[in-house]
Design a protein around this motif. Structure first.
Motif, PDB file in Angstrom:
ATOM      1  N   ALA A 105       0.820  -1.216   0.000  1.00  0.00           N
ATOM      2  CA  ALA A 105       0.000   0.000   0.000  1.00  0.00           C
ATOM      3  C   ALA A 105       0.855   1.268   0.000  1.00  0.00           C
ATOM      4  CB  ALA A 105      -0.925   0.007   1.225  1.00  0.00           C
ATOM      5  N   ARG A 147      -3.894   3.756  -5.608  1.00  0.00           N
ATOM      6  CA  ARG A 147      -5.203   3.159  -5.890  1.00  0.00           C
ATOM      7  C   ARG A 147      -5.341   1.761  -5.278  1.00  0.00           C
ATOM      8  NH1 ARG A 147      -8.007   3.964 -11.029  1.00  0.00           N
ATOM      9  NH2 ARG A 147      -6.883   2.145 -11.759  1.00  0.00           N
ATOM     10  N   VAL A 148      -5.104   1.690  -3.975  1.00  0.00           N
ATOM     11  CA  VAL A 148      -5.360   0.434  -3.274  1.00  0.00           C
ATOM     12  C   VAL A 148      -6.642   0.593  -2.464  1.00  0.00           C
ATOM     13  CG1 VAL A 148      -3.005  -0.381  -3.044  1.00  0.00           C
ATOM     14  CG2 VAL A 148      -3.929   1.164  -1.328  1.00  0.00           C
ATOM     15  N   TYR A 171      -7.688  -0.645   0.829  1.00  0.00           N
ATOM     16  CA  TYR A 171      -7.078  -1.341   1.968  1.00  0.00           C
ATOM     17  C   TYR A 171      -8.101  -1.441   3.100  1.00  0.00           C
ATOM     18  CZ  TYR A 171      -3.239  -2.511   5.242  1.00  0.00           C
ATOM     19  OH  TYR A 171      -2.405  -3.114   6.137  1.00  0.00           O
ATOM     20  N   PRO A 177     -10.430   0.832  -6.715  1.00  0.00           N
ATOM     21  CA  PRO A 177      -9.032   0.424  -6.577  1.00  0.00           C
ATOM     22  C   PRO A 177      -8.593  -0.466  -7.733  1.00  0.00           C
ATOM     23  CG  PRO A 177     -10.415  -0.874  -5.122  1.00  0.00           C
ATOM     24  CD  PRO A 177     -11.322   0.112  -5.807  1.00  0.00           C
TER      25      PRO A 177
END
Lengths: 366, 227
Positions: A55, A87-88, A90, A160
């Protein structure tokens, strides 16, 4: 079928790590562009550290990371995309919801910043995750399961290109966990981005994963399909408990009188407790190594319904000196049996021998 | 106890204007400063924190004395302002604002610093993963989550400025309508033996300070407590 080669280009290619004194992490994986990868390992194996490196939350991490066509990190070339540009999606173990916003505000936080993409159906996600009636609620008033659902939908709405879920079910009680696990299963087919799912629960892994990466003491010790990975004889000792076959098959019939479902797979058929699945549905189940008993002949006069003819592939030490792990080939499907060394000798077992496996219990999943 | 005289009302108005100006400037200055203090791992952090806390322990007259030297016609800042064609700061409203800001600085920085620290990493990291840039995170997560601390900082800064005396005495002088604030009027009344006026002013200040603290504790939302 779900190995990294599937579909050509891989979705994620990572060689990341850090050293802090005696502690070190080295994540070296190549993952498929779609589907769920379980990052599986005992507590303290560094699973969360891996997600944080991916991340971009860990500035100490060095190495390379490519997701789809984007280079997120390349230490040799001084490339380090900050988290907000990676663009994660999480989802942490303890959902970090924004206390100053209501549920709707939390959901919109990433959605708005992603430009409210038309490809995401916000209303459908809200309905599927049962958040419709919670939209105006303050996040402090939510239950653990509700908070985690908000966190998951919030992550999905930020469009994401990679999803990271860190034991999203571990803080939940059993019914809430079952509900959310079912939701994640239904989500599976619709996911546009690959999902890395950290877990130490073998049931979650068996039900969700297309690909398994086994981590021990900060190192990748095995990776591949769940079927292949969880029947390896060289799993870390802490994971022997989880060792066992993951069998995917097709429902071929129901016995309404005895409330049983028959699942056909390469290598035979298994009878399971009757479930909701219809004939023709694909189902996944798990046969733990402890739940397999070996016999030289097909047995009559025993209570176990499921007996499969197998050939012994190999044998290895188990987690206790009295035990051994036997790898079996049931017509193309690999099973594991955990039996005593004494039985191994007494039955005169050797690799290559034909044998019958009695399955005491089948855990259903999928 | 009689009512307030015109001069006292003027002092009252001036004091409110001063306190409001100082509070607004301090909030704007201290929000980034406290954010830095709460987040940085720099070795300078402790040094800066100690400098910021200095007005807490220094007698206000000492602070005022140095300011007078610094801002006066022969001081470094005084010469600079003169070279720029600006008016000299001592004995003006502007000088009072500068002196009061220094004096009240720790009372604004401390609550902000604590509030920013209490947020913790988790919500900020969550915001980062939801595509919020560092500035965006500060504005849309840190500031709203620190709201109770901002209220505390504003009230403390305001009330503390209203109540100051030493710095004002040194740097402001006692010019009616320009630098004669409440505490100076009060001092004058007592010096002149006019206890009736002194009573009226003191009571005003007492009630005002108490009301401010009460408002602050009422405004502090309980719902943040168990986040």
């Amino acid at each position: 079928m779900s190995d990294a080669q599937d579909g050509g280009a891989s979705g994620l290619d990572a060689a990341l790590g850090w050293n802090r004194g005696a502690l070190s992490i080295a994540l070296d994986v190549m993952l498929p562009a779609r589907g769920v990868t379980a990052l599986f390992g005992p507590s303290g194996a560094g699973k969360t550290s891996c997600l944080r490196m991916i991340a971009g939350l860990d500035r100490m991490a060095a190495g390379r990371l490519r997701v789809a066509d984007e280079i997120w990190q390349d230490s040799n070339r001084g490339v380090f995309l900050p988290p907000h540009r990676r663009r994660v999606g999480y989802v942490t173990q303890e959902p970090a919801l924004f206390a100053h916003l209501d549920v709707s505000g939390n959901l919109d936080f990433g959605h708005r910043r992603a430009g409210r993409p038309a490809s995401l159906d916000r209303e459908d996600l809200i309905d599927r995750f049962g958040l419709r009636d919670l939209l105006r609620r303050r996040v402090q008033s939510l239950s653990g399961g509700e908070r985690q659902r908000v966190a998951i939908v919030r992550a999905l709405l930020s469009q994401p290109s990679l999803l990271l879920f860190d034991e999203p079910l571990s803080a939940l009680d059993a019914p809430a966990r079952e509900d959310l696990l079912y939701l994640l299963e239904t989500l599976h087919a619709k996911l546009a981005a690959p999902l890395i799912y950290v877990s130490h629960s073998i049931d979650e892994v068996a039900r969700l994963a297309d690909h398994v990466v086994v981590l021990e003491a900060g190192r990748v010790v095995a990776q591949g399909s769940p079927q292949a990975t969880l029947t390896r004889l060289d799993l870390p000792p802490a994971l022997i408990e989880a060792a066992g076959a993951v069998i995917e098959g097709v429902v071929i019939g129901h016995d309404p009188d005895d409330h049983l479902t028959e699942l056909g797979f390469a290598g035979g058929a298994l009878l399971l407790p009757r479930n909701q699945a219809r004939v023709g549905d694909r189902l996944r189940c798990r046969v733990g190594a402890r739940d397999v008993v070996l016999a030289q002949e097909r047995q009559t006069g025993v209570s176990s319904l499921n007996q499969l003819q197998c050939r012994i592939i190999a044998v290895a030490d188990a987690d206790h000196p009295s035990q051994c792990l036997v790898q079996l080939d049931a017509g193309g499907t690999v099973l594991l049996a955990r039996i005593t060394r004494r039985s191994w000798r007494a039955l005169g077992l050797v690799p290559g021998l034909e044998i019958w496996a009695q399955v005491k219990a089948v855990a259903l999943g999928g | 106890m009689g009512g307030l005289s015109t001069e006292d009302l003027q002092a009252f108005g001036l004091t409110l204007r001063l306190a409001a100006t100082v509070t607004i400037f301090l909030l704007a200055l201290c929000a980034p400063l406290a954010w830095w203090l709460a987040r940085t791992r720099s070795a300078l952090q402790r040094l800066v924190a100690a400098v910021v806390a200095l007005p807490l322990v220094l007698p206000p007259t000492v602070l005022g004395f140095y300011l007078l030297l610094l801002l006066g016609p022969h001081g470094a800042v005084g010469r600079l302002t003169a070279a720029l064609g600006l008016a000299s700061l001592p004995f003006t409203f502007g000088g009072l604002v500068v002196g009061s800001m220094l004096y009240s600085l720790p009372f604004v920085v401390q609550p902000l610093h604590n509030a920013f620290e209490a947020i913790g990493e988790a919500p900020l990291e969550a915001a980062a993963c939801l595509r919020a840039s560092p500035l965006d995170r500060f504005c849309s997560v840190a500031l709203p989550m620190a709201a109770p601390g901002i209220v505390t900082a504003a009230v403390l800064g305001f009330v503390h400025t209203v109540g100051e005396f030493g710095v004002v005495l040194m740097i402001g002088g006692n010019i009616p309508g320009q630098t004669r604030v409440l505490s100076m009027s009060l001092y004058d009344h007592v010096e002149a033996g006019d206890y009736t006026q002194a009573h009226a002013l003191s009571l005003c200040l007492l009630v005002f300070s108490f009301a401010a603290l009460l408002v602050m504790s009422l405004l502090r939302p309980r719902r943040w407590a168990n986040v």
